[in-house]
Design an enzyme around this catalytic site. Sequence first.
Site, PDB file in Angstrom:
ATOM      1  N   THR A  24       3.052   7.343  -3.377  1.00 12.91           N
ATOM      2  CA  THR A  24       4.432   7.284  -3.831  1.00 12.91           C
ATOM      3  C   THR A  24       4.961   8.703  -3.760  1.00 12.91           C
ATOM      4  O   THR A  24       4.224   9.618  -3.409  1.00 12.91           O
ATOM      5  CB  THR A  24       4.435   6.730  -5.284  1.00 12.91           C
ATOM      6  OG1 THR A  24       3.906   5.407  -5.257  1.00 12.91           O
ATOM      7  CG2 THR A  24       5.793   6.711  -5.927  1.00 12.91           C
ATOM      8  N   THR A  25       6.212   8.921  -4.062  1.00 11.82           N
ATOM      9  CA  THR A  25       6.699  10.290  -4.183  1.00 11.82           C
ATOM     10  C   THR A  25       7.570  10.411  -5.423  1.00 11.82           C
ATOM     11  O   THR A  25       8.012   9.404  -5.993  1.00 11.82           O
ATOM     12  CB  THR A  25       7.478  10.727  -2.929  1.00 11.82           C
ATOM     13  OG1 THR A  25       7.523  12.158  -2.866  1.00 11.82           O
ATOM     14  CG2 THR A  25       8.895  10.167  -2.918  1.00 11.82           C
TER      15      THR A  25
END
Length: 551
Positions: free
Chosen positions: A353-354
């Site tokens: 994810t970021t």
Amino acid sequence: MVVTNHPLASAAGAEMMAAGGNAVDAAIAALFTLTVVEPMMVGILGGGFAHLRLPDGSHTVLEGQGRCPIAAGPTSFTPDPDAAPGSLDAIGRRNSVGRAAVATPGNLMAWCQLLERYGTMSLADVTEPAIRHAHRGFAATHYLADCVADCAADLALDPEISRVFMPAGAPLVAGTRVVNAAYAETLRLIVRQGPGALYHGELGAALADDMRRHQAYLGVDDLRQYRTNDMAVLRSMYRGFEIIGPPPPCSGPLHIGQMLNILEGFDVASLGFASTEGVHLLAEVLKIAFADRAAATADPDFVAVPVTRLLSADYAAERRALIDATRAQVWSAGVAAGLPGGLTAGQGEGAHTTHLTVADRDGRIVSATQTINSLFGARYMVPGTGMIPNNYLYVFNPRPGLANSLAPGKRVTSSMAPLIVLKDGRPRFALGLPGGLRIFSSAMQAVVNLIDHGMSLQEAVEAPRVWTQGYSLELEPAISPTVADALGARGHDISRVANVGGGMCAIGFADDGDMEGAACWRADGTPIGVSGGMARPGVRFLPEAVRPRTA
């Protein structure tokens, strides 16, 4: 201040600030750029939560989570009987790799709405850096190259995605120039047509047609019916600090508040950071939270999540009293969802994810966590578009009759934790990170590091982490062997891992208005600050002949 997990994304955000934009302009520019330079983590066909604080001190959350398609349901996948305990794997990996794993995406709609409501710049302005890097190319980092290598076998099965990331049939190496010209054209189309290009137009038609040809679930009606949600924030307290974040189906802030309530009854500071006693306490609190999360946290439109009970002082006292300071325990849930029964937490929620944290001088703060779930999502590209879809259906339990079973229109439950923390009503720090099920535990540890252990912001985001959901206790390398042995003697099943969770992006706020950005070694994290500014009105250089002379 702009803090993201790639230098080019942070630079894109800083470019918007330098051009007169605000934190929202910067955040959206950075997110679009991340879809190019950190494509294994985030994309316009993903989902997430954006937590925004406005200059007037109000908070709001824009939820753009993925949703289960209309055609998918509780029996769409067959659980894999040979999967590891806690796994959500289905037979043939149909819920994790390929078209059948794709949920209705929300990111593009949410980002465009956030920009329209709270930004000052055009969609053309904020997508320009992303288009530039997709069209001209950028140098692959070691992080990207390692991620390609990790899932090369799956990527090799799709000619579109392998053409970009596996030139000559082998995983790219660091320094390789990565070009995704088809995606640059997709972004140009979105600039011309807005998010409708996906939800009502030719991009959506291409996506749905590709799904239909592969007997998958997502269709044009899912795209046309998709809506984001404006959500009131969830608030909890810890030693005089107010912890603010999204509510369910984002489970992170809820269980962070629950864990901090339990910890508040202990003198955590006196235990010392990364001590045997301190890590043992963290592990037991984590197991309590995960037992409750597994039983009771899902989409509140489908399940009555017991938020008030989980955050109550009485419940914290009950659970606290059961902790044994000398031995590890197996914990069961102390709460239950209203409908239906419990679920297994599982490993379906992707760690890939970021997160970004952005703040401007006027008081806007954006703490946003965004994802396509697993590494490279469903691990293919929609033909001719350069878009990488999510594999969000892997987060749902493939078994029917559970709180987190698949159901048409159901939102994905997430461990995301885009936090903003206040003291006396003023922001003190904002942070978040990627890492799937390890997100909210890592964010909680950062809060404890800052409040109890008095760490600097940089120390707090980089400090070694621990994690467990009730099976093995994961320890990062910097946790000492002596402590690991002592924890094993208390009954913990110790597992040494390279890292727990991903790169944390944080901003600290001083009383005088100064900001500090911090990122860590677990990703390509890069803080960029823009200070100074334009000359004051009326200031100009006069010709030498007319300048007043002084004695």
